[in-house]
Design a protein around this motif. Structure first.
Motif, PDB file in Angstrom:
ATOM      1  N   TRP A  68       5.542  -2.068  -8.372  1.00  0.00           N
ATOM      2  CA  TRP A  68       5.630  -0.931  -9.032  1.00  0.00           C
ATOM      3  C   TRP A  68       5.159   0.331  -8.234  1.00  0.00           C
ATOM      4  CZ3 TRP A  68       1.665   2.416 -11.387  1.00  0.00           C
ATOM      5  CH2 TRP A  68       2.396   3.315 -12.170  1.00  0.00           C
ATOM      6  N   LEU A  69       4.022   0.030  -7.457  1.00  0.00           N
ATOM      7  CA  LEU A  69       3.440   1.113  -6.539  1.00  0.00           C
ATOM      8  C   LEU A  69       4.469   1.412  -5.356  1.00  0.00           C
ATOM      9  CD1 LEU A  69      -0.346  -0.151  -6.502  1.00  0.00           C
ATOM     10  CD2 LEU A  69       0.653   1.921  -7.730  1.00  0.00           C
ATOM     11  N   GLU A  70       4.819   0.328  -4.786  1.00  0.00           N
ATOM     12  CA  GLU A  70       5.920   0.503  -3.668  1.00  0.00           C
ATOM     13  C   GLU A  70       7.099   1.468  -4.055  1.00  0.00           C
ATOM     14  OE1 GLU A  70       5.346  -3.535  -1.015  1.00  0.00           O
ATOM     15  OE2 GLU A  70       6.551  -3.754  -2.814  1.00  0.00           O
ATOM     16  N   GLN A  71       7.410   1.267  -5.295  1.00  0.00           N
ATOM     17  CA  GLN A  71       8.471   2.042  -6.062  1.00  0.00           C
ATOM     18  C   GLN A  71       8.144   3.436  -6.233  1.00  0.00           C
ATOM     19  OE1 GLN A  71      10.123   0.108  -9.482  1.00  0.00           O
ATOM     20  NE2 GLN A  71      11.301  -1.650  -8.263  1.00  0.00           N
ATOM     21  N   LYS A  72       6.872   3.733  -6.467  1.00  0.00           N
ATOM     22  CA  LYS A  72       6.461   5.176  -6.986  1.00  0.00           C
ATOM     23  C   LYS A  72       5.982   5.895  -5.627  1.00  0.00           C
ATOM     24  CE  LYS A  72       2.800   7.678  -9.395  1.00  0.00           C
ATOM     25  NZ  LYS A  72       1.731   7.514 -10.525  1.00  0.00           N
ATOM     26  N   TYR A  73       5.492   5.088  -4.508  1.00  0.00           N
ATOM     27  CA  TYR A  73       4.918   5.880  -3.465  1.00  0.00           C
ATOM     28  C   TYR A  73       5.854   5.233  -2.133  1.00  0.00           C
ATOM     29  CZ  TYR A  73       1.006   6.772  -6.057  1.00  0.00           C
ATOM     30  OH  TYR A  73      -0.042   7.188  -7.053  1.00  0.00           O
ATOM     31  N   THR A  74       6.210   6.340  -1.410  1.00  0.00           N
ATOM     32  CA  THR A  74       7.147   5.916  -0.292  1.00  0.00           C
ATOM     33  C   THR A  74       6.587   5.190   0.717  1.00  0.00           C
ATOM     34  OG1 THR A  74       6.893   8.176   0.637  1.00  0.00           O
ATOM     35  CG2 THR A  74       8.800   7.812  -0.778  1.00  0.00           C
ATOM     36  N   SER A  75       5.157   5.181   1.031  1.00  0.00           N
ATOM     37  CA  SER A  75       4.693   4.770   1.965  1.00  0.00           C
ATOM     38  C   SER A  75       2.992   4.229   1.756  1.00  0.00           C
ATOM     39  CB  SER A  75       4.789   5.640   3.121  1.00  0.00           C
ATOM     40  OG  SER A  75       3.719   6.651   3.194  1.00  0.00           O
ATOM     41  N   ILE A  76       2.471   3.581   2.454  1.00  0.00           N
ATOM     42  CA  ILE A  76       1.099   3.095   2.185  1.00  0.00           C
ATOM     43  C   ILE A  76       0.121   4.565   2.327  1.00  0.00           C
ATOM     44  CG2 ILE A  76       0.487   2.097   4.505  1.00  0.00           C
ATOM     45  CD1 ILE A  76      -0.681   0.994   1.068  1.00  0.00           C
ATOM     46  N   GLU A  77       0.729   5.214   3.188  1.00  0.00           N
ATOM     47  CA  GLU A  77      -0.135   6.440   3.730  1.00  0.00           C
ATOM     48  C   GLU A  77      -0.104   7.254   2.412  1.00  0.00           C
ATOM     49  OE1 GLU A  77       0.891   4.595   7.218  1.00  0.00           O
ATOM     50  OE2 GLU A  77       2.237   5.112   5.635  1.00  0.00           O
ATOM     51  N   GLU A  78       1.109   7.525   1.794  1.00  0.00           N
ATOM     52  CA  GLU A  78       1.016   8.398   0.373  1.00  0.00           C
ATOM     53  C   GLU A  78       0.368   7.939  -0.565  1.00  0.00           C
ATOM     54  OE1 GLU A  78       4.263  10.070  -2.969  1.00  0.00           O
ATOM     55  OE2 GLU A  78       4.921   8.832  -1.310  1.00  0.00           O
ATOM     56  N   LEU A  79       0.195   6.545  -0.838  1.00  0.00           N
ATOM     57  CA  LEU A  79      -0.590   5.904  -1.751  1.00  0.00           C
ATOM     58  C   LEU A  79      -2.197   6.091  -1.335  1.00  0.00           C
ATOM     59  CD1 LEU A  79      -1.085   3.837  -4.141  1.00  0.00           C
ATOM     60  CD2 LEU A  79      -1.339   1.915  -2.440  1.00  0.00           C
ATOM     61  N   ASN A  80      -2.493   5.884  -0.281  1.00  0.00           N
ATOM     62  CA  ASN A  80      -3.919   6.120   0.187  1.00  0.00           C
ATOM     63  C   ASN A  80      -3.992   7.685  -0.220  1.00  0.00           C
ATOM     64  OD1 ASN A  80      -4.659   3.677   1.035  1.00  0.00           O
ATOM     65  ND2 ASN A  80      -3.788   3.809   3.212  1.00  0.00           N
ATOM     66  N   GLY A  81      -3.298   8.635   0.236  1.00  0.00           N
ATOM     67  CA  GLY A  81      -3.703   9.956   0.047  1.00  0.00           C
ATOM     68  C   GLY A  81      -3.813  10.368  -1.353  1.00  0.00           C
ATOM     69  N   ALA A  82      -2.879   9.562  -2.367  1.00  0.00           N
ATOM     70  CA  ALA A  82      -3.299   9.731  -3.643  1.00  0.00           C
ATOM     71  C   ALA A  82      -4.455   9.274  -4.437  1.00  0.00           C
ATOM     72  CB  ALA A  82      -2.058   9.193  -4.406  1.00  0.00           C
ATOM     73  N   TRP A  83      -4.735   8.140  -3.801  1.00  0.00           N
ATOM     74  CA  TRP A  83      -5.755   7.261  -4.371  1.00  0.00           C
ATOM     75  C   TRP A  83      -7.252   7.540  -3.659  1.00  0.00           C
ATOM     76  CZ3 TRP A  83      -4.691   1.498  -5.774  1.00  0.00           C
ATOM     77  CH2 TRP A  83      -3.652   1.500  -6.743  1.00  0.00           C
ATOM     78  N   GLY A  84      -7.161   8.097  -2.576  1.00  0.00           N
ATOM     79  CA  GLY A  84      -8.289   8.329  -1.714  1.00  0.00           C
ATOM     80  C   GLY A  84      -8.757   6.933  -1.231  1.00  0.00           C
ATOM     81  N   ALA A  85      -7.886   6.002  -0.784  1.00  0.00           N
ATOM     82  CA  ALA A  85      -8.205   4.624  -0.327  1.00  0.00           C
ATOM     83  C   ALA A  85      -7.555   4.594   1.103  1.00  0.00           C
ATOM     84  CB  ALA A  85      -7.190   3.842  -1.190  1.00  0.00           C
ATOM     85  N   ASN A  86      -7.788   3.570   1.779  1.00  0.00           N
ATOM     86  CA  ASN A  86      -7.579   3.108   3.200  1.00  0.00           C
ATOM     87  C   ASN A  86      -6.893   1.907   3.504  1.00  0.00           C
ATOM     88  OD1 ASN A  86      -9.964   1.656   2.658  1.00  0.00           O
ATOM     89  ND2 ASN A  86     -11.176   2.412   4.300  1.00  0.00           N
ATOM     90  N   PHE A  87      -5.932   1.545   2.431  1.00  0.00           N
ATOM     91  CA  PHE A  87      -5.375   0.127   2.631  1.00  0.00           C
ATOM     92  C   PHE A  87      -4.157   0.300   3.678  1.00  0.00           C
ATOM     93  CE2 PHE A  87      -6.157   0.535  -2.044  1.00  0.00           C
ATOM     94  CZ  PHE A  87      -6.820  -0.910  -2.117  1.00  0.00           C
ATOM     95  N   LYS A  88      -4.211  -0.955   4.385  1.00  0.00           N
ATOM     96  CA  LYS A  88      -3.214  -0.912   5.415  1.00  0.00           C
ATOM     97  C   LYS A  88      -1.699  -1.539   4.934  1.00  0.00           C
ATOM     98  CE  LYS A  88      -6.393  -2.217   9.274  1.00  0.00           C
ATOM     99  NZ  LYS A  88      -6.742  -3.208  10.260  1.00  0.00           N
ATOM    100  N   TYR A  89      -1.944  -2.232   3.811  1.00  0.00           N
ATOM    101  CA  TYR A  89      -0.572  -2.499   3.473  1.00  0.00           C
ATOM    102  C   TYR A  89      -0.738  -2.715   1.987  1.00  0.00           C
ATOM    103  CZ  TYR A  89      -0.349  -4.513   8.277  1.00  0.00           C
ATOM    104  OH  TYR A  89      -0.468  -4.729   9.386  1.00  0.00           O
TER     105      TYR A  89
END
Length: 661
Positions: A425-446
């Motif tokens: 679900w997150l992969e569909q919402k966010y185009t990249s892990i960088e976009e997810l990290n930016g939205a969440w304030g996180a630092n996931f690699k994958y």
């Protein structure tokens, strides 16, 4: 090796007094408003909570009823859990808390010898390695309370439970040491009373021309479908019976005689019981001994069950009950002419659950089990007397207000299918892990790192991450509801899906998917139905609402716990029933209320320790007449109240503090 919790370190809260009786013995006094003592755990080695498995203490109180003692634990993260214990008066009781319970996975804890019900309340869990506070307190009562605590300590193994033998109830199952109006004085009186009831029932006829053969009120009729359905007449919702007549469902739960008193762990409080073979064998089960059944056997010998069914059918019709409610005896339902509801069994689950009884809803196992679960409806789908079915009762996960299942799932070490679905679900919402990290304030690699509970878990969820958790929380709940509901409707297209009988609605998220129900059900332990709340639910779902449980107990009869809502006397209890039902009938969105339950619970507790004075009849099958008369009056008036030609009774009796657990 045990670790002692120093009792002299406790500090009084408001309206409380602390008396140090000895090095390991204190007495706590509270006002009628409740209260207790607490202490900071900072001076203790935090490792002792990890190295031990049980918290143990001996408690004693001299009182007029059950004492509810609460052990509350707070951790460094601000979470709090409270365990409620019900304790009988005038006997020493050993409380034993398995510390693993602080993970919050069980709502009702295992019952140890001598203890009544044990219930967990509060947050999802507390971290037992980071505990900061412990308090011992009690709930409000009709008068001030005093109780003693001794030997509070942690230990690796469960303690022994050795108690003094002293009978607490008589041979009929009634409380010793207390007298009240209506108490049965002897076996001879019991037998005579029951035979008089039977003679009266055989000379009574409760067939009214105002009602159809399915219990519907002939004052208003819609199109007949051959089965129960719902209808909105433009102003209010109704059940409609198979002949088209309207029904406001006034039901009775637990129309059955088999509420066994648990004997295991309570042997020291029992009188001499009949042998498990022979005349009284029907009074025994794996759960314990049933005094109501034994008393019926005393009066009617081997014909006791047929006599019970005959008496009960007569009583329900005389009282104006028009629906047999949940957990009623199948043989009685088959014999009766009254409509009934069906409580489904074995709600679908999965081998691993996300939290308490919430399953891994995206696991294929959930759908397979849902299909199998629905199959129990197939034999019933042509029964015209069946109003509908409840898929389950009071989901335990929903007792935690504001629970976020997504967060609980990510913190769990198991790789749930629902967790995998969340990552997709997150992969569909966010185009990249960088976009997810930016939205969440996180630092996931994958993205898949979220499958690792150590990497996914953080102490505080905020901002967009919290919003995503909340959005997927709704997706989980919706699937939890919709999957079994769809299979149930396929298995039985004729009958009404009456929902899940939630204990309460802690958040709007609970309503996700509930459009799948034909009727939304909720249990309502209040002095009156919450009209605004019911209207809001009905308008949101575009469905009618029914109340699956309510009750009132009183302090003047022979039990030590009065239930979740209580008044002083049987007369007031009857008025409370009348007030509740008549107020309910005046709510357009509400189409039924079912009372919990037919008989009082056992003095020493049913299987889980509940022992409430909430029945319409007592353990000797004697109806509480003042309660019954008000019940009849409410049922006689409810249709005229519903259509607006009469006003609902509007004098709410004075409530007294409950002794519910």
């Amino acid at each position: 090796m045990s670790a002692v919790i120093e009792l002299d370190k406790f500090i009084c809260g408001p309206d409380s007094l602390l008396h140090i009786v000895g090095e390991e013995h204190i007495r706590i006094e509270t006002s009628a408003s409740g209260g207790g003592v607490g202490q900071d755990l900072a001076s203790y080695d935090p490792g002792m909570w990890k190295d031990n498995e049980y918290l143990v203490a001996d408690l004693f109180h001299e009182s007029h009823d059950v004492l509810v003692v609460m052990f509350s634990f707070g951790d460094a993260g601000g979470k709090e859990l409270t365990v409620h214990y019900g304790l009988l008066p005038n006997i020493r009781t050993r409380v034993c808390l398995p510390l693993k319970a602080l993970n919050g996975e069980k709502l009702f804890l295992d019952r140890y010898p001598g203890v009544m019900q044990s219930v967990l309340r509060g947050d999802r869990s507390v971290d037992r390695t980071r505990l900061k506070s412990l308090s011992i307190s009690t709930i409000p009562s009709v008068k001030s309370r005093s109780f003693e605590v001794s030997g509070l300590h942690l230990r690796k193994e469960a303690p022994d439970f050795t108690y003094k033998q002293e009978a607490y109830i008589d041979a009929l199952g009634q409380l010793l040491g207390k007298e009240w109006s209506g108490k049965t004085g002897s076996i001879e009186q019991l037998s005579l009373d029951l035979k008089i009831q039977m003679e009266r029932s055989r000379n009574s006829h409760y067939i009214s021309p105002n009602y159809s053969r399915f219990g519907g009120w002939k004052g208003l009729q819609f199109e007949a479908s051959g089965y129960f359905r719902t209808e909105n007449d433009g102003e209010r919702w109704w059940f409609v019976d198979p002949e088209g007549y309207v029904l406001f469902s006034a039901g009775m739960d637990c129309v059955q005689p088999y509420d066994h008193m648990r004997t295991a762990g309570m042997e020291h409080l029992l009188p001499e019981l009949p042998d498990q073979e022979g005349k009284y064998r029907d009074a025994w089960s794996s759960r314990g001994f049933n005094f109501l059944v034994a008393n019926l056997i005393r009066a009617f010998e081997e014909n006791w069950l047929e006599a019970w069914m005959e008496l009960t059918e007569c009583h329900l019709k005389e009282w104006g009950i028009n629906t047999i409610g949940n957990w009623s005896l199948p043989a009685f339902i088959q014999r009766s002419s009254l409509p009934y509801v069906y409580p489904m069994e074995g709600f679908p689950s999965t081998e691993k659950t996300i939290y308490r009884d919430f399953p891994d809803v995206f696991n294929p196992e959930y759908e397979r089990n849902a299909q199998e679960f629905a199959g129990q409806l197939v034999p019933l789908n042509k029964d015209q007397r069946l109003v509908g079915y409840f898929m389950r009762n009071e989901p335990h996960w929903a007792f935690v207000d504001g629970l976020n299942l997504t967060e609980a799932m990510l913190e769990h070490p198991h790789t749930f299918d629902s967790k995998v679905e969340f990552v997709k679900w997150l992969e569909q919402k966010y185009t990249s892990i960088e976009e997810l990290n930016g939205a969440w304030g996180a630092n996931f690699k994958y993205f898949h790192e979220l499958l690792d509970s150590q990497k996914a878990s953080i102490r505080r969820v905020e901002g967009v991450r919290q919003e995503d958790y909340a959005a997927f929380n709704r997706i989980l709940i919706r699937r939890y509801v919709e999957v079994p509901a769809q299979y149930c409707k396929k298995a039985d297209p004729h009958h009404l899906n009456l929902g899940m009988r939630y204990a309460w609605i802690g958040s709007e998220e609970i309503l996700e998917g509930c459009e799948s129900f034909d009727v939304f059900s909720i249990n309502c332990y209040q002095m009156q139905p919450d009209r605004e709340h019911i209207e809001k639910i009905s308008n949101y779902l575009k469905k009618p609402v029914m109340i699956g449980e309510f009750h009132f107990g009183a302090a003047d009869a022979g039990l030590l716990a009065y239930g979740i809502r209580a008044v002083a006397s049987q007369e007031e209890r009857g008025l409370a029933y009348r007030y509740f039902v008549e107020q309910a009938a005046a709510i357009p969105e509400l189409i039924g209320v079912h009372y919990f339950q037919l008989a009082d619970q056992p003095v020493l507790g049913r299987f889980d320790g509940e022992n409430y004075q909430i029945g319409v009849i007592d353990v000797c099958y004697r109806p509480y007449q003042a309660f019954v008369e008000n019940m009849k009056q409410a049922h006689d008036r409810m249709y005229e109240i519903r259509i607006g030609t009469k006003q609902a009774y509007d004098l709410c009796p004075n409530e007294i503090p409950r002794t519910g657990f």
